[in-house]
Scaffold this active site. Structure first.
Site, PDB file in Angstrom:
ATOM      1  CB  SER A 216      15.919  65.766-141.801  1.00  0.00           C
ATOM      2  OG  SER A 216      15.925  66.963-142.546  1.00  0.00           O
ATOM      3  CG  ASP A 461      21.771  67.811-148.101  1.00  0.00           C
ATOM      4  OD1 ASP A 461      21.591  68.973-147.656  1.00  0.00           O
ATOM      5  OD2 ASP A 461      21.555  66.787-147.428  1.00  0.00           O
ATOM      6  CG  HIS A 464      20.387  67.305-144.178  1.00  0.00           C
ATOM      7  ND1 HIS A 464      19.700  67.428-145.354  1.00  0.00           N
ATOM      8  CD2 HIS A 464      19.470  67.199-143.207  1.00  0.00           C
ATOM      9  CE1 HIS A 464      18.399  67.394-145.110  1.00  0.00           C
ATOM     10  NE2 HIS A 464      18.230  67.254-143.814  1.00  0.00           N
TER      11      HIS A 464
END
Ligand SMILES: *[C@@H]1O[C@H](CO)[C@@H](O)[C@H](O)[C@H]1NC(C)=O
Ligand SMILES: *[C@@H]1O[C@H](CO)[C@@H](O)[C@H](O)[C@H]1NC(C)=O
Ligand SMILES: *[C@@H]1O[C@H](CO)[C@@H](O)[C@H](O)[C@H]1NC(C)=O
Ligand SMILES: *[C@@H]1O[C@H](CO)[C@@H](O)[C@H](O)[C@H]1NC(C)=O
Ligand SMILES: *[C@@H]1O[C@H](CO)[C@@H](O)[C@H](O)[C@H]1NC(C)=O
Ligand SMILES: *[C@@H]1O[C@H](CO)[C@@H](O)[C@H](O)[C@H]1NC(C)=O
Length: 488
Positions: A216, A461, A464
């Site tokens: 991702s 997170d 990312h």
């Protein structure tokens, strides 16, 4: 952050004792900034064979709908979102002899019981860049060593001008209050890195194609590219399968194609439990077998960008020659427990071997190096968060621990691949984002990858990157390298 570095595999393992929960309330975020540096929990022996929930790495699944359809899509399938992995940064203490943290904040947090003084910090150069494999002419500027400097003009797109921003990375939509993290550009030591020019990029890529292979974070990179190009053209979705993990986009005015191939481990992978929809059970990695999901698809591409990283922190069973040779964080006591470095090295070796064995592939292969995560104050599922709002300067952080180990493995494997590829005229290039991203603890979504009240997860997170955000610089690097290639 360096706080959570994994020890050298030969060294003893420790983890922290259970850490207090930090309430996931947005209003506390600012407060955390001041709390975290003072906070340092006690340590506990880490037993890789005892997988209590505390030491067992797992990862974060967020099931959010995403707005992932270009304006003129010819693919009417609703996108299906896959799980969002977060490294199970099982928290370890830095091996004392390797601790090279130099930041003031970090120094104040250093364990009280460290008796052996760590060696003096390195000179403010980037030691890990000694592993730079591509021999350079002495007058050539290394665009990957530098500093973040203010750029009041940025950003060059917003969540309104770009459709490709995935929900989890749409930090402005979910109320991230600070905007300063948008206003930086990368300044290499000794030269300038031009900001991304979408017209120039598309002209250079006329009639060409780029494939992204990875997880991702690779998708995060591709979406950044789509957003940067959106000032000139939006692509058409020409994917042949509805699967979100295998997308193909076409820029009709330029006959330019980009595609993404989901392969978080780069090699053939199966689940140990086929019914496991949460993807939390261990995966079987066949470390010497190609993942045909991408190796059978890339032959026609002009450029292939390979990357992998955060998934290797998870519970995995290692197979070589179809035999189980070891595992990481597996419950079996009769299987050799091996570190992630074992699988990481072999996965890259096999991926590059696949590329070098493709009869019709004539493209150029980029290795996009590991982009460090920045959990501070705990691991990802124990209150760890990334709440800084400014980049580090290069003298405030240095690559060490597992970030350094993974980086070195990538360098070495790329060097091997390059040697083999040269014999048949295949080119490999280093897209070295590691140092630049190490300095961007402020670039992650943290809690701003979803609405604060969303019940999806309480985790932050720090893996990312917000869009727009520092990951856009990866395309500045890419364009610069493509330009250089075209001028040869
Ligand atoms: C595993 O760890 C848990 C929690 O740390 C502990 O209570 C338990 O006794 C351990 N079990 C073994 C077999 O060591
Ligand atoms: C874009 O971000 C703004 C905040 O800057 C937010 O109010 C808006 O809802 C977002 N729009 C979309 C479509 O994400
Ligand atoms: C588009 O580019 C491909 C090569 O990637 C080429 O084979 C094809 O002829 C091009 N199509 C047009 C319409 O120019
Ligand atoms: C290839 O992709 C399919 C569809 O997403 C998936 O089910 C399969 O596990 C993948 N194969 C490998 C080796 O990862
Ligand atoms: C480990 O032990 C289990 C049963 O306890 C057995 O089924 C398995 O084959 C063993 N694995 C290895 C690699 O020896
Ligand atoms: C880093 O360098 C800057 C100037 O280049 C200096 O102001 C700052 O104090 C240095 N920080 C550390 C931690 O050495």
């Amino acid at each position: 952050m360096k706080l959570h570095a994994i020890e050298h595999p030969a060294a003893k393992h420790h983890t922290r004792r259970k850490t207090p929960k930090i309430a996931p309330i947005i209003a506390l975020a600012a407060l955390l900034l001041t709390i975290i540096p003072a906070y340092y929990p006690l340590l506990k022996k880490y037993d890789p064979k005892n997988l209590s929930s505390e030491s067992s790495p797992s990862y974060l699944i967020i099931q959010n709908p995403i707005r992932q359809t270009p304006p003129h899509s010819i693919d009417h399938h609703l996108p299906r979102e896959n799980g969002l992995p977060v490294p199970a940064d099982v928290e370890r203490v830095l091996p004392r002899a390797r601790s090279r943290n130099v930041g003031r904040k970090r120094r104040s947090r250093r364990r009280k019981d460290v008796k052996i003084r760590p060696p003096p910090p390195p000179p403010p150069s980037h030691r890990h860049r000694d592993f730079m494999m591509v021999p350079k002419m002495s007058n050539e500027c290394d665009i990957f060593s530098g500093e973040w400097v203010p750029n009041p003009e940025a950003p060059y797109y917003t969540n309104l001008s770009c459709w490709a921003i995935q929900e989890h990375q749409n930090c402005m939509k979910f109320g991230r209050p600070d905007k300063e993290f948008l206003k930086w550009r990368w300044k290499p030591n000794g030269c300038e890195l031009p900001l991304f020019d979408p017209l120039q990029f598309l002209e250079l890529m006329r009639g060409k194609s780029i494939a992204f292979v990875g997880d991702s974070v690779a998708r995060n990179h591709m979406q950044s590219l789509i957003c940067l190009l959106s000032r000139v053209e939006d692509p058409i979705d020409v994917s042949s399968v509805p699967d979100q993990q295998f997308k193909r986009y076409e820029y009709r005015n330029y006959n330019f194609t980009i595609a993404i191939f989901w392969s978080p481990y780069l090699v053939r992978t199966t689940k140990t439990d086929p019914d496991d929809t949460t993807q939390t059970r261990p995966f079987n990695l066949f470390l010497d077998e190609f993942d045909e999901n991408w190796t059978t698809q890339i032959e026609d591409f002009d450029y292939v960008i390979i990357s992998a990283g955060h998934w290797f922190f998870r519970p995995t069973m290692f197979y070589v020659d179809r035999h189980l040779v070891g595992c990481q964080y597996c419950p079996q006591s009769n299987v050799t427990h091996l570190p992630m470095y074992f699988s990481y090295r072999r996965a890259f070796r096999t991926a590059f071997r696949a590329i070098n064995s493709l009869k019709n592939y004539k493209g150029m292969t980029f290795l996009r190096t590991f982009a460090p995560s920045h959990f501070e104050g705990g691991v990802w599922n124990k209150g760890g968060d990334c709440v800084r709002t400014r980049p580090f300067m290069s003298n405030e952080s240095s690559l060490d621990g597992y970030n350094l180990e993974l980086y070195i493995i990538q360098m070495k494997e790329l060097r091997i691949a390059e040697r083999v590829g040269r014999k048949r005229g295949l080119k490999f290039r280093l897209l070295d984002v590691t140092q630049a991203m190490l300095l961007r603890p402020d670039g992650h979504p943290s809690t701003y990858g979803h609405w604060p009240q969303a019940k999806v997860s309480l985790y932050k997170d720090c893996v990312h990157w917000c869009l727009p955000g520092p990951i856009d610089t990866w395309n500045d690097f890419l364009l610069q390298m493509l330009k250089k290639q075209a001028s040869l």
